[in-house]
Each structure stands twice: as C-alpha cells, then as structure tokens.
Design a protein around this motif. Structure first.
Motif, PDB file in Angstrom:
ATOM      1  N   ILE A 152     -12.118   5.335   6.342  1.00 38.29           N
ATOM      2  CA  ILE A 152     -11.778   5.967   5.060  1.00 38.29           C
ATOM      3  C   ILE A 152     -11.548   4.917   3.987  1.00 38.29           C
ATOM      4  CG2 ILE A 152     -10.030   7.372   3.890  1.00 38.29           C
ATOM      5  CD1 ILE A 152      -9.832   8.939   6.624  1.00 38.29           C
ATOM      6  N   ARG A 153     -10.817   3.836   4.312  1.00 39.19           N
ATOM      7  CA  ARG A 153     -10.619   2.755   3.336  1.00 39.19           C
ATOM      8  C   ARG A 153     -11.953   2.166   2.894  1.00 39.19           C
ATOM      9  NH1 ARG A 153      -6.302  -0.109   6.605  1.00 39.19           N
ATOM     10  NH2 ARG A 153      -4.385   0.864   5.897  1.00 39.19           N
ATOM     11  N   THR A 154     -12.839   1.918   3.847  1.00 41.76           N
ATOM     12  CA  THR A 154     -14.150   1.346   3.527  1.00 41.76           C
ATOM     13  C   THR A 154     -14.949   2.298   2.645  1.00 41.76           C
ATOM     14  OG1 THR A 154     -14.146   0.100   5.593  1.00 41.76           O
ATOM     15  CG2 THR A 154     -16.279   0.426   4.535  1.00 41.76           C
ATOM     16  N   ALA A 155     -14.923   3.574   2.971  1.00 38.75           N
ATOM     17  CA  ALA A 155     -15.660   4.559   2.163  1.00 38.75           C
ATOM     18  C   ALA A 155     -15.126   4.602   0.733  1.00 38.75           C
ATOM     19  CB  ALA A 155     -15.564   5.938   2.818  1.00 38.75           C
ATOM     20  N   ILE A 156     -13.816   4.554   0.584  1.00 39.64           N
ATOM     21  CA  ILE A 156     -13.216   4.581  -0.752  1.00 39.64           C
ATOM     22  C   ILE A 156     -13.592   3.325  -1.527  1.00 39.64           C
ATOM     23  CG2 ILE A 156     -11.014   4.466  -2.000  1.00 39.64           C
ATOM     24  CD1 ILE A 156      -9.920   6.397   0.208  1.00 39.64           C
ATOM     25  N   ARG A 157     -13.468   2.167  -0.895  1.00 36.63           N
ATOM     26  CA  ARG A 157     -13.826   0.910  -1.581  1.00 36.63           C
ATOM     27  C   ARG A 157     -15.296   0.896  -1.986  1.00 36.63           C
ATOM     28  NH1 ARG A 157     -10.434  -2.192   2.710  1.00 36.63           N
ATOM     29  NH2 ARG A 157      -8.407  -2.215   1.675  1.00 36.63           N
ATOM     30  N   ASN A 158     -16.166   1.377  -1.104  1.00 36.32           N
ATOM     31  CA  ASN A 158     -17.598   1.428  -1.437  1.00 36.32           C
ATOM     32  C   ASN A 158     -17.851   2.353  -2.626  1.00 36.32           C
ATOM     33  OD1 ASN A 158     -18.257  -0.371   0.589  1.00 36.32           O
ATOM     34  ND2 ASN A 158     -18.861   1.217   2.046  1.00 36.32           N
ATOM     35  N   HIS A 159     -17.151   3.466  -2.661  1.00 33.47           N
ATOM     36  CA  HIS A 159     -17.334   4.410  -3.765  1.00 33.47           C
ATOM     37  C   HIS A 159     -16.800   3.824  -5.077  1.00 33.47           C
ATOM     38  CE1 HIS A 159     -18.726   8.362  -4.802  1.00 33.47           C
ATOM     39  NE2 HIS A 159     -17.639   8.566  -5.537  1.00 33.47           N
ATOM     40  N   LEU A 160     -15.658   3.139  -5.002  1.00 32.98           N
ATOM     41  CA  LEU A 160     -15.126   2.482  -6.199  1.00 32.98           C
ATOM     42  C   LEU A 160     -16.058   1.378  -6.676  1.00 32.98           C
ATOM     43  CD1 LEU A 160     -11.335   2.316  -5.277  1.00 32.98           C
ATOM     44  CD2 LEU A 160     -12.395   3.752  -7.030  1.00 32.98           C
ATOM     45  N   ASP A 161     -16.633   0.622  -5.747  1.00 37.47           N
ATOM     46  CA  ASP A 161     -17.596  -0.432  -6.117  1.00 37.47           C
ATOM     47  C   ASP A 161     -18.813   0.169  -6.816  1.00 37.47           C
ATOM     48  OD1 ASP A 161     -16.107  -2.575  -5.239  1.00 37.47           O
ATOM     49  OD2 ASP A 161     -17.125  -2.733  -3.305  1.00 37.47           O
ATOM     50  N   SER A 202       0.841  -1.197   0.000  1.00 35.53           N
ATOM     51  CA  SER A 202       0.000   0.000   0.000  1.00 35.53           C
ATOM     52  C   SER A 202       0.875   1.245   0.000  1.00 35.53           C
ATOM     53  CB  SER A 202      -0.931   0.003   1.211  1.00 35.53           C
ATOM     54  OG  SER A 202      -0.195   0.062   2.416  1.00 35.53           O
ATOM     55  N   GLU A 203       0.254   2.346  -0.319  1.00 36.72           N
ATOM     56  CA  GLU A 203       0.925   3.641  -0.378  1.00 36.72           C
ATOM     57  C   GLU A 203       0.241   4.563   0.622  1.00 36.72           C
ATOM     58  OE1 GLU A 203       3.556   6.401  -2.643  1.00 36.72           O
ATOM     59  OE2 GLU A 203       3.337   4.235  -2.787  1.00 36.72           O
ATOM     60  N   LYS A 204       1.014   5.311   1.357  1.00 35.98           N
ATOM     61  CA  LYS A 204       0.458   6.250   2.317  1.00 35.98           C
ATOM     62  C   LYS A 204       0.124   7.552   1.599  1.00 35.98           C
ATOM     63  CE  LYS A 204       1.311   8.171   6.850  1.00 35.98           C
ATOM     64  NZ  LYS A 204       2.191   8.113   8.023  1.00 35.98           N
ATOM     65  N   ILE A 205      -1.073   8.074   1.852  1.00 30.51           N
ATOM     66  CA  ILE A 205      -1.473   9.363   1.295  1.00 30.51           C
ATOM     67  C   ILE A 205      -1.932  10.266   2.429  1.00 30.51           C
ATOM     68  CG2 ILE A 205      -2.137   8.365  -0.933  1.00 30.51           C
ATOM     69  CD1 ILE A 205      -5.084   8.798  -0.071  1.00 30.51           C
ATOM     70  N   THR A 206      -1.971  11.545   2.160  1.00 31.10           N
ATOM     71  CA  THR A 206      -2.436  12.522   3.136  1.00 31.10           C
ATOM     72  C   THR A 206      -3.617  13.263   2.537  1.00 31.10           C
ATOM     73  OG1 THR A 206      -0.184  12.803   3.948  1.00 31.10           O
ATOM     74  CG2 THR A 206      -1.766  14.524   4.510  1.00 31.10           C
ATOM     75  N   ILE A 207      -4.675  13.430   3.323  1.00 31.10           N
ATOM     76  CA  ILE A 207      -5.833  14.193   2.869  1.00 31.10           C
ATOM     77  C   ILE A 207      -6.176  15.247   3.915  1.00 31.10           C
ATOM     78  CG2 ILE A 207      -6.785  12.301   1.501  1.00 31.10           C
ATOM     79  CD1 ILE A 207      -8.863  11.874   3.739  1.00 31.10           C
ATOM     80  N   ASN A 208      -6.831  16.277   3.490  1.00 32.55           N
ATOM     81  CA  ASN A 208      -7.327  17.303   4.400  1.00 32.55           C
ATOM     82  C   ASN A 208      -8.836  17.148   4.495  1.00 32.55           C
ATOM     83  OD1 ASN A 208      -4.813  18.617   4.838  1.00 32.55           O
ATOM     84  ND2 ASN A 208      -5.013  19.559   2.833  1.00 32.55           N
ATOM     85  N   LEU A 209      -9.348  17.118   5.715  1.00 34.41           N
ATOM     86  CA  LEU A 209     -10.786  17.019   5.955  1.00 34.41           C
ATOM     87  C   LEU A 209     -11.232  18.203   6.802  1.00 34.41           C
ATOM     88  CD1 LEU A 209     -11.236  13.256   6.950  1.00 34.41           C
ATOM     89  CD2 LEU A 209     -11.973  14.344   4.839  1.00 34.41           C
ATOM     90  N   GLY A 210     -12.451  18.610   6.577  1.00 28.85           N
ATOM     91  CA  GLY A 210     -13.039  19.641   7.428  1.00 28.85           C
ATOM     92  C   GLY A 210     -13.263  19.085   8.830  1.00 28.85           C
ATOM     93  N   TYR A 211     -13.345  19.985   9.801  1.00 26.88           N
ATOM     94  CA  TYR A 211     -13.487  19.569  11.200  1.00 26.88           C
ATOM     95  C   TYR A 211     -14.796  18.827  11.444  1.00 26.88           C
ATOM     96  CZ  TYR A 211      -9.553  22.689  11.927  1.00 26.88           C
ATOM     97  OH  TYR A 211      -8.324  23.299  11.860  1.00 26.88           O
ATOM     98  N   VAL A 212     -15.861  19.228  10.772  1.00 29.41           N
ATOM     99  CA  VAL A 212     -17.149  18.560  10.971  1.00 29.41           C
ATOM    100  C   VAL A 212     -17.085  17.137  10.430  1.00 29.41           C
ATOM    101  CG1 VAL A 212     -19.597  18.583  10.369  1.00 29.41           C
ATOM    102  CG2 VAL A 212     -18.458  20.722  11.008  1.00 29.41           C
TER     103      VAL A 212
END
Length: 139
Positions: A45-54, A14-24
């Motif tokens: 976050i991994r689950t959300a990404i996989r669900n979106h890709l699916d 796997s590759e490490k990435i950095t994201i910025n999220l709002g506080y809410v």
C-alpha cells in the motif's frame, strides 16, 4: 528572520490510517505479497501510494508553491518562538507533512507568536497549545 528547524522525515515519523478495501482487492494484494513481490500488505500500500504521488509530482509541486506551503517535517521550538516574540514577529505555520510545536512551549507563547496554523498531514502539540490556537487552525 529566524526560521523553524526543518528536518528530513524518519521512519518513525508517520501517522496510522485505516482504509476499507473490497475483498477482491485485498485478496489480490495478499496474492502479490505471498508471491514475494512485497514484504506485507503495508509495504504494498505504501509503494502504491508513493507511485501514485510520483505520477502527479509536477501538479503537486505547483500546488505546494502556489499555496505557499513548506514540505516536510518542521519543528517549532520554544527558543524559536521566544526569538520571534523578542523581535515582535509572528509566524504563519503552513506545512504539508508534520509540524511539531515543542512540549515546553506554553499556550501563552504560542498564542503571542503563531498567527495561523494550516497543516496538511499532522500537527503535534500539547493539548493546551492546540486549545490556545484553536481559532487559528485551518486545514
């Protein structure tokens, strides 16, 4: 024709990435994690990404086929490239996932056997090989 080894991805691939999220958004993720739905933020976050890709699986599959990419983890060994060199062939590396060129592959061997490199994901190769192929790299 000789084919590069394709292996299933492992947990450590796997590759490490950095994201910025709002506080809410971050707070809502923390709430769901604290309620036990996910082990931690990364799991969510991994689950959300996989669900979106699916959700877009059909479009992704068509795009992969249309653009002639291989999907997954592909290893390009010194032996594979030497076989190509002996047969007078070159390979076009087109991978979505991880493409690895073995550490014992010389810059000269890579240059004489790899016509182009297009990787969406990650390319692992020695600095010398990446430098030798710099004019053949695209994304």
């Amino acid at each position: 024709m000789v084919i590069a080894e394709k292996r299933p991805a492992r947990a450590g691939d796997s590759e490490k990435i950095t994201i910025n999220l709002g506080y809410v958004d971050l707070g809502q993720i923390d709430l769901i994690v604290s309620d036990g739905f996910y082990a931690n933020r990364t799991d969510f976050i991994r689950t959300a990404i996989r669900n979106h890709l699916d959700k877009h699986r059909e479009a992704l599959e068509k795009s992969v086929a249309r653009k002639n990419f291989d999907l997954g983890l592909h290893d390009y060994s010194r032996e594979f490239l030497e076989d190509l060199q002996r047969s007078g062939h070159k390979v076009n590396i087109r991978v979505i996932g991880l493409a690895r060129i073995a550490n014992d592959v010389s810059a000269e061997l890579a240059r004489s056997t790899i016509a182009s490199v297009s990787v969406l994901g990650a390319l692992q190769a020695s600095a010398a090989v990446k430098s030798a192929l710099s004019d053949r790299l695209s994304s």
